[in-house]
Design a protein around this motif. Structure first.
Motif, PDB file in Angstrom:
ATOM      1  N   UNK A  22       0.829  -1.209   0.000  1.00  0.00           N
ATOM      2  CA  UNK A  22       0.000   0.000   0.000  1.00  0.00           C
ATOM      3  C   UNK A  22       0.866   1.264   0.000  1.00  0.00           C
ATOM      4  N   UNK A  23       1.969   1.223   0.727  1.00  0.00           N
ATOM      5  CA  UNK A  23       2.872   2.369   0.749  1.00  0.00           C
ATOM      6  C   UNK A  23       3.438   2.639  -0.638  1.00  0.00           C
ATOM      7  N   UNK A  65       7.046   8.629   7.347  1.00  0.00           N
ATOM      8  CA  UNK A  65       7.046   8.369   8.788  1.00  0.00           C
ATOM      9  C   UNK A  65       6.452   6.997   9.098  1.00  0.00           C
ATOM     10  N   UNK A  66       5.373   6.640   8.405  1.00  0.00           N
ATOM     11  CA  UNK A  66       4.761   5.329   8.642  1.00  0.00           C
ATOM     12  C   UNK A  66       5.683   4.203   8.191  1.00  0.00           C
ATOM     13  N   UNK A  82      -3.798   4.352  10.056  1.00  0.00           N
ATOM     14  CA  UNK A  82      -3.375   5.743   9.936  1.00  0.00           C
ATOM     15  C   UNK A  82      -3.114   6.118   8.480  1.00  0.00           C
ATOM     16  N   UNK A  83      -2.504   5.204   7.728  1.00  0.00           N
ATOM     17  CA  UNK A  83      -2.213   5.486   6.324  1.00  0.00           C
ATOM     18  C   UNK A  83      -3.477   5.669   5.504  1.00  0.00           C
ATOM     19  N   UNK A  87      -4.975   9.083   3.717  1.00  0.00           N
ATOM     20  CA  UNK A  87      -5.343   9.131   2.290  1.00  0.00           C
ATOM     21  C   UNK A  87      -6.691   9.823   2.104  1.00  0.00           C
ATOM     22  N   UNK A  88      -7.674   9.412   2.893  1.00  0.00           N
ATOM     23  CA  UNK A  88      -9.028   9.964   2.749  1.00  0.00           C
ATOM     24  C   UNK A  88      -9.049  11.450   3.124  1.00  0.00           C
ATOM     25  N   UNK A  89      -8.399  11.825   4.223  1.00  0.00           N
ATOM     26  CA  UNK A  89      -8.423  13.218   4.680  1.00  0.00           C
ATOM     27  C   UNK A  89      -7.703  14.142   3.701  1.00  0.00           C
ATOM     28  N   UNK A  90      -6.526  13.741   3.218  1.00  0.00           N
ATOM     29  CA  UNK A  90      -5.783  14.585   2.282  1.00  0.00           C
ATOM     30  C   UNK A  90      -6.529  14.697   0.961  1.00  0.00           C
TER      31      UNK A  90
END
Length: 420
Positions: A22-23, A65-66, A82-83, A87-90
Motif C-alpha cells: 500500500x505504501x 514516517x509510517x 493511519x495510512x 489518504x481519505x483526509x488529504x
C-alpha cells in the motif's frame, strides 16, 4: 479456564507485506498528483498552489514516517489504519481546493475504502467508509470553485475526460491489489494443504510410536528366551563348527534387537559426534551386510576427501529403512552411491527389479504404502520421509526405465569444527 480471545483474522496472511505494498501504491499516486499539479501550473491554470503543495507534501511526509515506524517494528494494524485515514483526509482537502464533489477525481475515495474492507474487515472499514461518505457529502457544499476554463462544452468535455481517468486509475488500483491479495490467499491455501498433510503424517507417526512402545514391551521376554536358548544350544553342541557359526550370527542379531529396544524404551538417541562421512557410511553398510548376508550390496563412495560432519543418529534408521525396502523389492541386489552437492549429501539407492505404481509414487511419504512383502507394514517409506523432513532433507522416488526403483536422499550436512 477460558482461552484468550484472538484478534479478528485479516484477509491477508502477511499484513506487513500488504502495508508495504500500500505504501508503494501511495507513492505512485503522489508522484502522479505532483506531475498533474506541475502540468496544470505550466498550462497557466489558476489554482491555490501553496495549500495544494502542503497537502501533497504532508501526505508524502506521513507516508515516510509510517514506513520508518513499520521498519522499527511498529503496530502494523495501526500503521495501516493511519495510512488509509490520511489518504481519505488529504484527498478531501485537495478536492475542497479544486471544485469539491464536482471534481471528477472525487471517485478516488473508493480505493482506500475498498482496501480497508479487504485487508482489515470490521469496525475500521465501516468507520473509514462512513468518513469518506461524510467528507464527500460536505464537499458538495463547502469547496472552492474550479477555475474558469471558458466554453461550457470545453468544461463538460474536460469533466468527462477526468471521469474516465478516475475510472482508469481506480480500475487499475483495484485490479492490481485484489489480484495481489488473491495470490496471497492462494499461497496461504497451499501452506494450509501442506500443514494438513504434515499433521496427517504426524498423527500416523504418533500411532506408529504407540505401537512401537507396545511392541518393545512385548518383545523383551521373547528376546531373553531366545538368548537363553542360543546359549543352551551352544553349550550342548559345542563341537559342531557349522552350528557354532550360525549361533554366533544369531547372537549378533539378537544383540542388535536388544539395543534397538533399549533405545526405544529410553526414547532418546546420543548426541551426534564428529565422524568422517564416507568412512562412517561404509562402516555402517558393512554392519548391515553382516545382518543381511543374503543381499548383495554394492557400495560406491565418491573419490576425494572425506569431510568431517555431525550426523544425527535418527538418520540411520531412515537410511536403512530405504535399503531394506530396496533389498526386499529388488531381488536381493542393491546399489548405494554417495556424493557431495555443495553442503548437502546426496545418496542414491537403486534396486534393479520391481516398480512403484503411480498411486504409490504420489502417496510416498504421506500415507503407508501398500507392501508386497509377506510381513510388510508399508510404513518404512513413511518413517524415512518424516525423519528426513525433520532433518531438512528430502526423499525422491522414481521408477527406472530399465526396471527397478531409484530412491534419492538429499541431506544438508553440518560440518564439524576442526579438532572436535
Amino acid at each position: 479456564m477460558n482461552a484468550p480471545r484472538l484478534p479478528r483474522t485479516l484477509l491477508t496472511p502477511d499484513l506487513p507485506r500488504a502495508v508495504r505494498r500500500l505504501s508503494l501504491v501511495r507513492r505512485v499516486m503522489l508522484l502522479s498528483a505532483f506531475l498533474a499539479v506541475l502540468g496544470a501550473a505550466l498550462a497557466g491554470v489558476a489554482l491555490p498552489w501553496l495549500p495544494l503543495g502542503l497537502g501533497l507534501g504532508g501526505l508524502f511526509a506521513a507516508n515516510l514516517a509510517l514506513d520508518h515506524w513499520l521498519g522499527r517494528g511498529g503496530s502494523t494494524a495501526l500503521i495501516l489504519q493511519l495510512g488509509l485515514g490520511a489518504d481519505v483526509l488529504v484527498l478531501a482537502a485537495l478536492l475542497a481546493l479544486t471544485g469539491g464533489a464536482a471534481n471528477p477525481l472525487a471517485s478516488l475515495f473508493l480505493p482506500p475504502v475498498l482496501f480497508a474492507a479487504l485487508i482489515a474487515p470490521g469496525a475500521f472499514a465501516w468507520l473509514l467508509a462512513a468518513l469518506a461518505m461524510l467528507l464527500y457529502g460536505l464537499l458538495i457544499f463547502w469547496h472552492l470553485p474550479l477555475p474558469d476554463f471558458g466554453e461550457p462544452a470545453i468544461v463538460f468535455n474536460l469533466h468527462i475526460i477526468g471521469m474516465w481517468l478516475t475510472f482508469a486509475v481506480s480500475a487499475c488500483l483495484i485490479t492490481a491489489y485484489v489480484s495481489y491479495l488473491s495470490r496471497l490467499l492462494a499461497e496461504r491455501e497451499a501452506e494450509l494443504d501442506a500443514a494438513r498433510e504434515t499433521q496427517l503424517r504426524d498423527e500416523q507417526l504418533v500411532a506408529v510410536g504407540m505401537q512401537a512402545a507396545g511392541a518393545a514391551h512385548s518383545l523383551s521376554t521373547p528376546l531373553n528366551t531366545l538368548t537363553l536358548l542360543v546359549d543352551e544350544l551352544a553349550a550342548s553342541h559345542g563341537g559342531n563348527a557349522e552350528l557354532a557359526d550360525d549361533l554366533t550370527l544369531m547372537r549378533r542379531q539378537l544383540a542388535v534387537c536388544r539395543d534397538a529396544l533399549a533405545r526405544l524404551k529410553l526414547g532418546a538417541e546420543p548426541a551426534p559426534a564428529a565422524q568422517p562421512l564416507f568412512a562412517t557410511l561404509a562402516e555402517r553398510l558393512d554392519g548391515w551386510r553382516s545382518l543381511r548376508p543374503d543381499v548383495r550390496l554394492d557400495w560406491q563412495p565418491p573419490p576425494g576427501d572425506d569431510p568431517l560432519v555431525l550426523l544425527e543418529p535418527v538418520f540411520w534408521p531412515a537410511f536403512f529403512n530405504l535399503i531394506n525396502n530396496a533389498a526386499e523389492a529388488g531381488g536381493g541386489e542393491v546399489t548405494v552411491s554417495a556424493r557431495l552437492q555443495g553442503e548437502a549429501l546426496q545418496l542414491d539407492i537403486v534396486n534393479r527389479q520391481g516398480c512403484l505404481s503411480a498411486a504409490q509414487l504420489r502417496r510416498a511419504g504421506l500415507t503407508p504404502l501398500d507392501s508386497d512383502k509377506p510381513a510388510g507394514l508399508g510404513i518404512g517409506m513413511l518413517l524415512s520421509h518424516a525423519t528426513l523432513a525433520r532433518l531438512s532433507g528430502s526423499l525422491e522416488l522414481t521408477n527406472r526405465a530399465q526396471g527397478g526403483v531409484h530412491a534419492r536422499v538429499t541431506l544438508p550436512l553440518q560440518r564439524a569444527k576442526e579438532g572436535i
